[in-house]
Design an enzyme around this catalytic site. Structure first.
Site, PDB file in Angstrom:
ATOM      1  N   PRO A 368       0.829  -1.221   0.000  1.00  0.00           N
ATOM      2  CA  PRO A 368       0.000   0.000   0.000  1.00  0.00           C
ATOM      3  C   PRO A 368       0.850   1.251   0.000  1.00  0.00           C
ATOM      4  O   PRO A 368       1.960   1.271   0.560  1.00  0.00           O
ATOM      5  CB  PRO A 368      -0.801  -0.132   1.309  1.00  0.00           C
ATOM      6  CG  PRO A 368      -0.736  -1.556   1.683  1.00  0.00           C
ATOM      7  CD  PRO A 368       0.560  -2.073   1.179  1.00  0.00           C
ATOM      8  N   GLY A 371       1.741   4.121  -4.855  1.00  0.00           N
ATOM      9  CA  GLY A 371       1.333   4.918  -6.016  1.00  0.00           C
ATOM     10  C   GLY A 371       0.611   4.145  -7.089  1.00  0.00           C
ATOM     11  O   GLY A 371       0.556   4.592  -8.241  1.00  0.00           O
ATOM     12  N   THR A 373      -2.743   3.374  -7.463  1.00  0.00           N
ATOM     13  CA  THR A 373      -3.974   4.018  -7.934  1.00  0.00           C
ATOM     14  C   THR A 373      -3.682   5.334  -8.649  1.00  0.00           C
ATOM     15  O   THR A 373      -4.258   5.624  -9.703  1.00  0.00           O
ATOM     16  CB  THR A 373      -4.920   4.258  -6.744  1.00  0.00           C
ATOM     17  OG1 THR A 373      -5.160   3.016  -6.076  1.00  0.00           O
ATOM     18  CG2 THR A 373      -6.246   4.828  -7.229  1.00  0.00           C
ATOM     19  N   SER A 689      11.429 -19.077   4.492  1.00  0.00           N
ATOM     20  CA  SER A 689      12.619 -18.251   4.293  1.00  0.00           C
ATOM     21  C   SER A 689      13.364 -17.934   5.579  1.00  0.00           C
ATOM     22  O   SER A 689      14.450 -17.359   5.551  1.00  0.00           O
ATOM     23  CB  SER A 689      12.255 -16.944   3.585  1.00  0.00           C
ATOM     24  OG  SER A 689      11.391 -16.164   4.388  1.00  0.00           O
ATOM     25  N   LYS A 732      12.727  -7.336   0.601  1.00  0.00           N
ATOM     26  CA  LYS A 732      13.557  -7.633   1.773  1.00  0.00           C
ATOM     27  C   LYS A 732      14.828  -6.786   1.791  1.00  0.00           C
ATOM     28  O   LYS A 732      15.234  -6.286   2.845  1.00  0.00           O
ATOM     29  CB  LYS A 732      13.907  -9.122   1.785  1.00  0.00           C
ATOM     30  CG  LYS A 732      12.701 -10.039   2.035  1.00  0.00           C
ATOM     31  CD  LYS A 732      13.076 -11.501   1.933  1.00  0.00           C
ATOM     32  CE  LYS A 732      11.883 -12.408   2.199  1.00  0.00           C
ATOM     33  NZ  LYS A 732      12.194 -13.843   2.068  1.00  0.00           N
TER      34      LYS A 732
END
Length: 785
Positions: A368, A371, A373, A689, A732
């Site tokens: 989120p 950029g 949208t 991981s 990461k």
């Protein structure tokens, strides 16, 4: 004891020459007639109270308007001739209403309105009516009574005794007034009768009105006798429609249905509809022409025709194929995101060389606030197209996409067709936001309905359930957004070209903040560049000390907090300009929330720093291991998933099987219990991981040797000690960079994933790519094996 005064006791010369004026709506009071009234307005209540305290005489004048509103109390909205009246009875209700019974006294004409009260007052001139008796007047009265009796017989709403009462009236003027007051005729006609002073003229005018009323009633009776023979209980509605139609034909009025049908026909002809849509529109128009406007099906048919004639079947916007201009617009709106910009420029280039090429279905995937949208708006601006956004988060009904069938009450097309109508073009940029959050239940699966929408090989004939005719969506540029791709059905994901937005580096955030966020928040809080300046160092401090995110939303919130604080200082005139530097940030947004805790937490044996991927971007992860006297027990805490628990078990098994090579006492395991904990215990964690990190933490514990400072790692392990590749490398690495990590250990198979990472980030971190846990332990613990 005084007897109550009646209108008969008041002579014209005794009439006041100044009267309070009460407007009437939809009614005209004639002299000697009795009329009940309900008064609600405050000024009218005051008028009644003052009249009751005096002679109880008021002036009643009809309004030219048909509804009670503040404008009707202005003199220009009232007629000039009215009737003086005596209030016979008055009662007030609890809801501030007054109920009156008034009786007309005589006509008057307004000379002028006077001021002084909240209600209207006027100087008036009474109208004197001379009683005339002649053979002509008697003949007019007799003729009028004869016609009126016929009207009474044909009018079910009038009592039959009213005809006898009319015969008992000797005065020609009163007779004309009384008959006019009972007729169902417009207020304008009644007002004309009130304004006739001469009794003979008045009788002639009333005779004309009564004759017209009689013709209407006779015509209605004729229509009723014609239609009644064909009518039964089921035909009652049909009879009423035929009756109305016959009345309109006799009056020469055009049927509303035929007018509307012609309007729709003109719209259909002007639209140049495709063949199937044209057939459906004409069929529905034919049905509409046979319906009556009061029919429920009439609304359904007319609504459908409204939709089919409003859609832009052939209307398109012209694409801006100037690649330099498009690149400039994209760079103006967004900093970075080179891969996405490159893909849009490629699309424009292909459109320029091959205008009929099918557009791509792009999917912007990422955390989120990165950029996704806003990129849709920028793409639409660069292309010169209209933009429409559809929020799919939580949508569970297939009809939201495909629409409802017209068998449902209140049926409408789906959001796709609604968006096409609102943009008024057949080639807008459509953003399907949060496509990964589409659900499904008993109402269907919206993601399945999107399969046709998002397939360039099928959407040229998209069929909405409401329209029931194909609509070409192939010219629409569809863009979708998602935080995670795992929840998108494979068939739908296969139709989209995935463009991943991994998140921003610290330098990119600083540039975006200075270029976009700070100016936007300054404007939103009424500040200008002179009133507020935030130094580059302060922005960097906010990013590192107050936000830990891949996107920019929290950063913008913190900038907004600073703007609010500055705005309050300027509004209170404490300061005219504010320059925010590093040491002043805490005054506006509080103490630092995030500090570099890596050195403090990893300085003891048994603690290792790992890297994790979430839908909000990358995160660093601490894994702690400790031992205590026991007998080979293994405890795992921190809300770990099954895969993560299996990684811990595999790590311990590898260490026990290779204890000799690692220099660990083999008897240690039989005398101790081992506990592995992953902090942030309230947050569920899973995935393979963390295997490398768990194995390193356990080895650090057993050898009593701390791990190298500012070092993090990620990778899946096998029982043989191999290091396998993992996903989310870019997220990461960016998280490690934000946290101040200087050395990273990654699987050798993931070396290719560094290509998309900014060079400045790569240069600031030392990377070790390994395929064996022995190599990992050599680097992390600085030991020889």
């Amino acid at each position: 004891m005084n007897q109550q005064k009646t209108p008969m006791d008041i002579a014209p010369d005794d009439m006041p020459r100044k009267l309070p004026i009460l407007p009437l709506f939809d009614v005209v009071l004639f002299p000697k007639m009795v009329l009940p009234l309900v008064v609600m307005e405050d000024q009218s209540i005051e008028l009644i109270d003052n009249a009751m305290a005096g002679d109880r005489i008021i002036g009643l004048i009809s309004s030219k308007q048909t509804e009670a509103a503040s404008e009707v109390y202005s003199p220009e909205n009232l007629y000039s001739v009215g009737t003086s009246a005596l209030i016979l009875k008055m009662a007030k209700a609890d809801d501030n209403r007054a109920q009156l019974v008034v009786q007309g006294i005589g006509r008057f004409k307004i000379k002028e309105f006077v001021e002084g009260k909240t209600y209207l007052q006027a100087k008036v001139t009474p109208v004197y009516e001379k009683e005339e008796k002649s053979k002509e007047i008697e003949a007019l009265m007799s003729n009028l009574l004869g016609i009126y009796n016929e009207v009474v017989k044909l009018s079910p709403g009038l009592p039959q005794d009213i005809g006898k009462m009319a015969k008992s009236i000797d005065d020609p003027g009163i007779l004309a007034d009384m008959i006019t007051s009972t007729l169902n005729t417009p207020i304008e006609d009644k007002q004309k009768i009130l304004e006739r002073w001469n009794a003979k003229t008045r009788l002639k005018e009333v005779t004309r009105l009564v004759n017209y009323q009689l013709e209407i009633l006779e015509l209605g009776s004729k229509i009723q006798s014609q239609v009644k023979g064909d009518m039964d209980k089921k035909q009652k509605e049909y009879y009423l429609r035929q009756q109305l139609k016959a009345i309109k034909d006799e009056l020469g009025e055009k049927d509303e249905t035929s007018v509307e049908v012609e309007e729709y026909r003109a719209k259909i002809d002007a639209k140049n509809l495709p063949e199937e849509a044209l057939k459906e529109a004409e069929r529905e128009l034919d049905r509409l022409s046979r319906m009556h406007p009061s029919s429920s099906e009439y609304t359904v048919a007319s609504t459908y025709l409204d939709w089919i004639t409003a859609l832009p079947w052939n209307e398109s916007t012209v694409d801006n194929l100037d690649i330099k201009k498009a690149r400039k617009i994209l760079n103006e709106d967004h900093f970075g995101l080179e891969k996405v910009k490159k893909r849009i420029i490629e699309y424009l280039a292909v459109r320029k060389l091959k205008p009929d090429s099918k557009g791509p279905i792009l999917c912007f995937s990422g955390p989120p606030g990165t950029g996704k949208t806003s990129l849709g708006h920028s793409i639409a601006r660069a292309l010169g197209r209209k933009f429409f956004r559809i929020a799919l988060g939580g949508v569970r009904d297939e009809a939201e996409v495909r629409g409802h069938r017209r068998t449902y009450v209140g049926a409408l097309p789906g959001r796709i067709i609604q968006g096409i109508r609102r943009t008024e073009t057949n080639n807008p940029v459509f953003m399907l936001d949060e496509i990964d959050k589409v659900g499904s239940d008993f109402r269907g699966d919206p993601s399945s309905a999107l399969l046709e929408v998002l397939d360039p090989e099928q959407n040229f004939s998209f069929s909405d359930h409401y329209l029931d005719v194909p609509f070409d969506l192939s010219k629409v540029m569809f863009i979708t957004t998602a935080n995670v791709l795992d929840t998108i059905p494979p068939a739908l994901r296969d139709r989209m070209e995935i463009l991943t937005l991994h998140g921003y580096t610290e330098d990119e955030k600083i540039n975006i903040a200075n270029r976009y966020l700070i100016p936007r928040q300054r404007e939103a809080h009424g500040l200008n560049a002179k009133q507020l300046k935030i130094s580059k160092g302060a922005v960097r401090h906010i990013i590192s000390g107050y936000t830990r995110e891949a996107g920019l939303r929290n950063l913008e919130r913190e900038i907004a907090s600073i703007c609010r604080g500055v705005a309050s200082q300027i509004a209170e005139k404490k300061k005219k300009t504010v320059s925010v530097k590093i040491d002043e940030v805490a005054k506006f947004i509080g103490p630092v929330r995030f500090t570099s805790e890596i050195s403090a937490r990893t300085s003891t044996p048994g603690v290792a720093t790992g890297l994790a991927w979430t839908q909000f971007g990358g995160e660093i992860l601490f894994i702690e291991a400790t031992s205590m006297p026991g007998s080979k027990g293994l405890t795992l805490t921190g809300q770990l998933g099954d895969v993560m628990k299996e990684s811990a078990t595999a790590a311990l098994s590898f260490i026990r099987s290779n204890a000799k090579e690692l220099g660990i006492d083999e008897g240690f395991f039989s005398k101790h219990d081992i506990h592995i904990h992953v902090p942030a215990g309230a947050i569920p964690k899973d995935g393979p991981s963390a295997g490398v990190t768990m194995l390193t933490a356990l080895t650090s514990l057993f050898k009593r040797k701390p791990i190298a400072k500012k070092l993090a790692m990620t990778g899946e392990i096998t029982l043989r000690g191999q290091v396998l590749p993992v996903g989310g490398i870019k997220e990461k690495v960016l998280a490690a960079h934000r946290a101040g990590i200087k050395t990273l250990i990654l699987p050798e198979w993931n070396e290719k994933d560094l290509e998309g990472i900014p060079k400045k980030v790569r240069d600031s971190i030392k990377f070790h790519f390994t395929g064996s846990m022995f190599e990992v332990l050599k680097i992390a613990l600085k030991i020889k094996l």
